[in-house]
Design a protein around this motif. Structure first.
Motif, PDB file in Angstrom:
ATOM      1  N   THR A  18      -5.764  -5.266 -13.946  1.00 56.84           N
ATOM      2  CA  THR A  18      -5.050  -5.478 -12.867  1.00 56.84           C
ATOM      3  C   THR A  18      -5.703  -5.983 -11.695  1.00 56.84           C
ATOM      4  N   ASP A  19      -4.978  -6.351 -11.228  1.00 54.54           N
ATOM      5  CA  ASP A  19      -5.281  -7.286  -9.779  1.00 54.54           C
ATOM      6  C   ASP A  19      -6.121  -6.577  -8.699  1.00 54.54           C
ATOM      7  N   PRO A  20      -7.117  -6.159  -8.096  1.00 61.12           N
ATOM      8  CA  PRO A  20      -7.673  -5.168  -7.608  1.00 61.12           C
ATOM      9  C   PRO A  20      -6.852  -4.950  -5.945  1.00 61.12           C
ATOM     10  N   ILE A  21      -6.549  -3.610  -5.572  1.00 65.25           N
ATOM     11  CA  ILE A  21      -6.454  -3.630  -4.816  1.00 65.25           C
ATOM     12  C   ILE A  21      -6.498  -3.764  -3.028  1.00 65.25           C
ATOM     13  N   LEU A  22      -6.041  -4.589  -2.804  1.00 59.94           N
ATOM     14  CA  LEU A  22      -7.225  -5.371  -1.717  1.00 59.94           C
ATOM     15  C   LEU A  22      -6.604  -4.535  -0.513  1.00 59.94           C
ATOM     16  N   ILE A  24      -5.402  -5.307   2.641  1.00 61.61           N
ATOM     17  CA  ILE A  24      -3.939  -4.795   3.140  1.00 61.61           C
ATOM     18  C   ILE A  24      -3.632  -3.896   2.428  1.00 61.61           C
ATOM     19  N   GLU A  25      -3.656  -3.959   1.027  1.00 67.25           N
ATOM     20  CA  GLU A  25      -2.240  -3.345   0.473  1.00 67.25           C
ATOM     21  C   GLU A  25      -2.337  -1.299   1.056  1.00 67.25           C
ATOM     22  N   LYS A  26      -4.579  -1.237   1.008  1.00 65.90           N
ATOM     23  CA  LYS A  26      -4.561   0.280   1.300  1.00 65.90           C
ATOM     24  C   LYS A  26      -3.795  -0.039   3.005  1.00 65.90           C
ATOM     25  N   LEU A  28      -1.879  -1.111   4.557  1.00 69.68           N
ATOM     26  CA  LEU A  28       0.067  -0.806   5.029  1.00 69.68           C
ATOM     27  C   LEU A  28       0.547   0.158   4.071  1.00 69.68           C
ATOM     28  N   VAL A  29      -0.421   0.947   2.985  1.00 67.77           N
ATOM     29  CA  VAL A  29       0.167   2.489   2.895  1.00 67.77           C
ATOM     30  C   VAL A  29      -0.416   3.092   3.929  1.00 67.77           C
ATOM     31  N   SER A  32       1.041   2.759   6.726  1.00 69.79           N
ATOM     32  CA  SER A  32       3.207   3.440   6.616  1.00 69.79           C
ATOM     33  C   SER A  32       3.342   4.545   6.873  1.00 69.79           C
ATOM     34  N   VAL A  33       2.008   5.139   5.668  1.00 72.39           N
ATOM     35  CA  VAL A  33       2.692   6.956   6.537  1.00 72.39           C
ATOM     36  C   VAL A  33       1.816   7.328   7.116  1.00 72.39           C
ATOM     37  N   LEU A  35       2.501   5.871  10.351  1.00 76.18           N
ATOM     38  CA  LEU A  35       3.780   5.567  11.491  1.00 76.18           C
ATOM     39  C   LEU A  35       4.910   6.985  10.466  1.00 76.18           C
ATOM     40  N   GLY A  36       5.198   6.919   9.569  1.00 82.01           N
ATOM     41  CA  GLY A  36       6.124   7.560   8.876  1.00 82.01           C
ATOM     42  C   GLY A  36       6.356   9.594   9.664  1.00 82.01           C
TER      43      GLY A  36
ATOM     44  N   LEU B 205      13.136   6.916   7.758  1.00 76.69           N
ATOM     45  CA  LEU B 205      11.535   6.500   8.281  1.00 76.69           C
ATOM     46  C   LEU B 205      10.821   7.672   6.627  1.00 76.69           C
ATOM     47  N   LEU B 209       8.774   4.700   5.111  1.00 75.39           N
ATOM     48  CA  LEU B 209       7.932   4.743   5.514  1.00 75.39           C
ATOM     49  C   LEU B 209       6.180   5.586   4.827  1.00 75.39           C
ATOM     50  N   ILE B 210       7.523   6.559   4.189  1.00 72.45           N
ATOM     51  CA  ILE B 210       6.466   7.649   3.636  1.00 72.45           C
ATOM     52  C   ILE B 210       6.674   7.003   1.902  1.00 72.45           C
ATOM     53  N   SER B 213       5.510   3.727   0.377  1.00 70.45           N
ATOM     54  CA  SER B 213       4.076   3.548   0.419  1.00 70.45           C
ATOM     55  C   SER B 213       2.849   4.799  -0.533  1.00 70.45           C
ATOM     56  N   TYR B 216       4.210   3.570  -3.826  1.00 69.71           N
ATOM     57  CA  TYR B 216       3.147   2.222  -4.568  1.00 69.71           C
ATOM     58  C   TYR B 216       1.735   2.256  -4.845  1.00 69.71           C
ATOM     59  N   TRP B 217       1.156   3.389  -3.887  1.00 70.68           N
ATOM     60  CA  TRP B 217      -0.234   3.842  -4.003  1.00 70.68           C
ATOM     61  C   TRP B 217      -0.424   4.476  -5.411  1.00 70.68           C
ATOM     62  N   ARG B 220      -0.471   1.458  -8.039  1.00 74.82           N
ATOM     63  CA  ARG B 220      -1.364   0.567  -8.240  1.00 74.82           C
ATOM     64  C   ARG B 220      -2.675   1.832  -8.146  1.00 74.82           C
ATOM     65  N   GLY B 224      -2.411   1.006 -12.748  1.00 74.65           N
ATOM     66  CA  GLY B 224      -2.681   0.188 -12.854  1.00 74.65           C
ATOM     67  C   GLY B 224      -1.401  -1.550 -12.767  1.00 74.65           C
ATOM     68  N   ARG B 227       0.855  -5.383  -8.296  1.00 76.55           N
ATOM     69  CA  ARG B 227       1.780  -5.993  -7.221  1.00 76.55           C
ATOM     70  C   ARG B 227       3.116  -6.308  -7.562  1.00 76.55           C
ATOM     71  N   ILE B 364      -1.004 -11.997   1.054  1.00 76.95           N
ATOM     72  CA  ILE B 364      -1.107 -11.670  -0.548  1.00 76.95           C
ATOM     73  C   ILE B 364      -1.428 -12.626  -0.581  1.00 76.95           C
TER      74      ILE B 364
END
Lengths: 54, 484
Positions: A18-22, A24-26, A28-29, A32-33, A35-36, B205, B209-210, B213, B216-217, B220, B224, B227, B364
């Protein structure tokens, strides 16, 4: 859904590459977590204060 | 999947027009002009001759077939009117639309059979000894399954009748209409229990936010997924279900087929949750009723599924509390906790879609480093604008009418009428999803992976984190006493 489109979808789903994790994605995650959890803490404190007052 | 032809109008815009026309016509009730009161939807029934009633008492003299016929003529007209902007072959569309309407409506009706739909607290009302307690939402599942059966076992027939199978158009139109429903609920909920609001805000939130993410993680990193798949999957699994999958999928330009497959899983798992979580809540949380209500809002994905689960939990927990402690809680507070949490989550869909659209178009998928307003605008799901616009207008009207009892009632009637079309568009969405999706091969070869990430995320951490958050914000708060 056309048959070739279905085939493509199946290939995608089963694909092991698959496309590699960029970065910016790391970011973002992580952002986001983080901040949450921060907001959760703030809201919990506010909530606690409000409950104590009421 | 039927693709809309290139036009300056997109399905997004059509859904805004259609949703706004429905809400606009219903709002004439403010002036005592009832345009849509003949619209009809099934109610829970044991005698099929009593399954339908018109949305407004002003049209109670109409027979059921006439009400259904008027509902069909109106919806067929409004879709035809706008679909012409993007699809010139109106005859094929209308033939297909007629089939989809009839099939969807039949499934909707079937799903409201009391032995299938009635919740435990209503068994005595319908004078039946047992029920599957699936609520009327079961009609959606029937529609999905019926569509899948046609698509998988009668593929040639499915090809002939799928011209109007446009799930995105149907569901986006429904979401715009839902803006009115949520506005009325908001105004009423705020009045009834403002103390719940801050706790509902926390759900946002958690949800985005939690949860988003983390899913998604997981999708990904460990499964695999690309996006394009991971974004709507994370939105769908994490909390907001079908509408969030569509909104975020649109924001990152996922193909419609990807979003549809994710949406189908959301629906199936929401049903499993609906059957499981209220009984878990009754067993282990009967002493923390609002925690249980909020948990339903956080854990069950679809709006209908969550609020239905809240209602079931409401009945189950009140019965259990009475049995254990002899205490009777007032009805509806647990459901209100669920709907308040869900409402805030729904309101956040557009904001999150906008954030994702910004990140995707600048970081992206960026063809150049600078991002113009147009880039964001192109990706922004337009139906969200319709949803927000309808929400604000109806909320303002409702708030300004609260001292006028007649006006408030007229506005509630308007909401009831527009809600009939929201429900109808929902069930047509589910049938359309089934009709255009051939899962047979996917189940054999590929869907397992999708299901795995869903199961791992949902049952692995989302439900439990949601429970912890619900407990943090709602523990110790009890509903007032009332009658069972």
């Amino acid at each position: 859904m056309k048959s070739d489109e279905k085939e493509n979808l199946l290939k995608e789903l089963n694909s092991t590459t698959t496309d590699p994790i960029l970065p910016i994605e790391k970011k973002l995650v992580a952002f986001s977590v983080g901040l949450g959890l921060l907001f959760l803490f703030i809201f919990y404190i506010l909530n606690y204060v409000i409950l104590k007052q009421s | 999947m039927n693709e809309i032809k290139k036009s300056k109008w997109s399905e997004d815009w059509l859904s805004v027009f259609i949703g706004i026309v429905v809400v606009f016509l219903s709002l004439f009730n403010i002036f005592n002009i009832d345009f849509l009161g003949w619209a009809t939807e099934p109610d829970i029934w044991t005698d099929y001759t009593k399954a339908f009633h018109s949305a407004s008492p002003n049209y109670s003299y109409l027979s059921t077939p006439i009400s259904i016929l008027l509902t069909y003529i109106f919806t067929a007209s409004i879709f035809s009117l706008f679909i012409r902007l993007v699809q010139p072959d109106l005859k094929k569309f209308l033939i297909s639309y007629t089939f989809i309407f009839i099939a969807s409506y039949f499934c909707w009706f079937l799903g409201h059979y009391a032995y299938i739909a009635a919740t435990k607290d209503k068994l005595a009302t319908y004078n039946i000894p047992w029920s599957l307690s699936l609520t009327g939402e079961a009609g959606y599942i029937f529609a999905l399954v019926f569509g899948l059966i046609i698509s998988n076992f009668l593929p040639k027939f499915a090809d002939k009748v799928k011209e109007a199978a446009k799930p995105e158009l149907f569901i986006k139109s429904a979401i715009v209409i839902m803006g009115a429903t949520l506005a009325v609920k908001s105004a009423e909920s705020f009045q009834l229990a403002s103390i719940v609001i801050i706790r509902g805000a926390a759900a946002i939130l958690v949800a985005y936010l939690i949860f988003w993410s983390l899913v998604y993680w997981v999708a990904r990193r460990y499964f695999g997924f690309s996006r394009e798949w991971a974004v709507p999957l994370a939105a769908g699994v994490s909390i907001c279900g079908v509408s969030a999958a569509i909104a975020t999928g649109a924001a990152v330009r996922s193909r419609p087929t990807v979003v549809i497959m994710v949406s189908s899983l959301v629906v199936i798992f929401a049903v499993i949750e609906m059957l499981l979580l209220p009984f878990l809540a009754q067993q282990f949380m009967w002493n923390e009723p609002l925690v249980a209500g909020a948990w339903m809002g956080l854990a069950v994905k679809t709006d209908g599924g969550a609020i239905s689960s809240g209602a079931i939990t409401d009945a189950l927990i009140r019965a259990k509390k009475l049995e254990m402690d002899g205490v009777t809680y007032a009805e509806g507070w647990i459901t209100m906790a669920t709907s308040t949490v869900k409402m805030f989550i729904d309101m956040f869909i557009g904001i999150w879609a906008l954030i994702l659209a910004y990140i995707w178009s600048t970081k992206i998928d960026a063809t150049n480093k600078k991002m113009s307003f147009n880039d964001v605008w192109q990706r922004f799901p337009k139906f969200v604008l319709g949803y927000i616009l309808v929400f604000l207008i109806v909320l303002l009207i409702f708030l300004s009418s609260q001292t006028d009892g007649v006006l408030s009632n007229n506005l509630r009637l308007a909401n009831t009428e527009s809600n009939v079309f929201r429900g109808l568009f929902f069930v047509m969405t589910f049938f359309s999803i089934g009709l255009i999706t051939n899962f047979k091969k996917l189940v054999d070869e590929g869907l397992t992976k999708l299901i795995m990430v869903y199961v791992v995320s949902l049952f692995g951490f989302i439900i439990w984190i949601g429970l912890a958050i619900a407990w943090l914000f709602f523990n110790g708060i009890k509903p007032p006493m009332g009658n069972l």
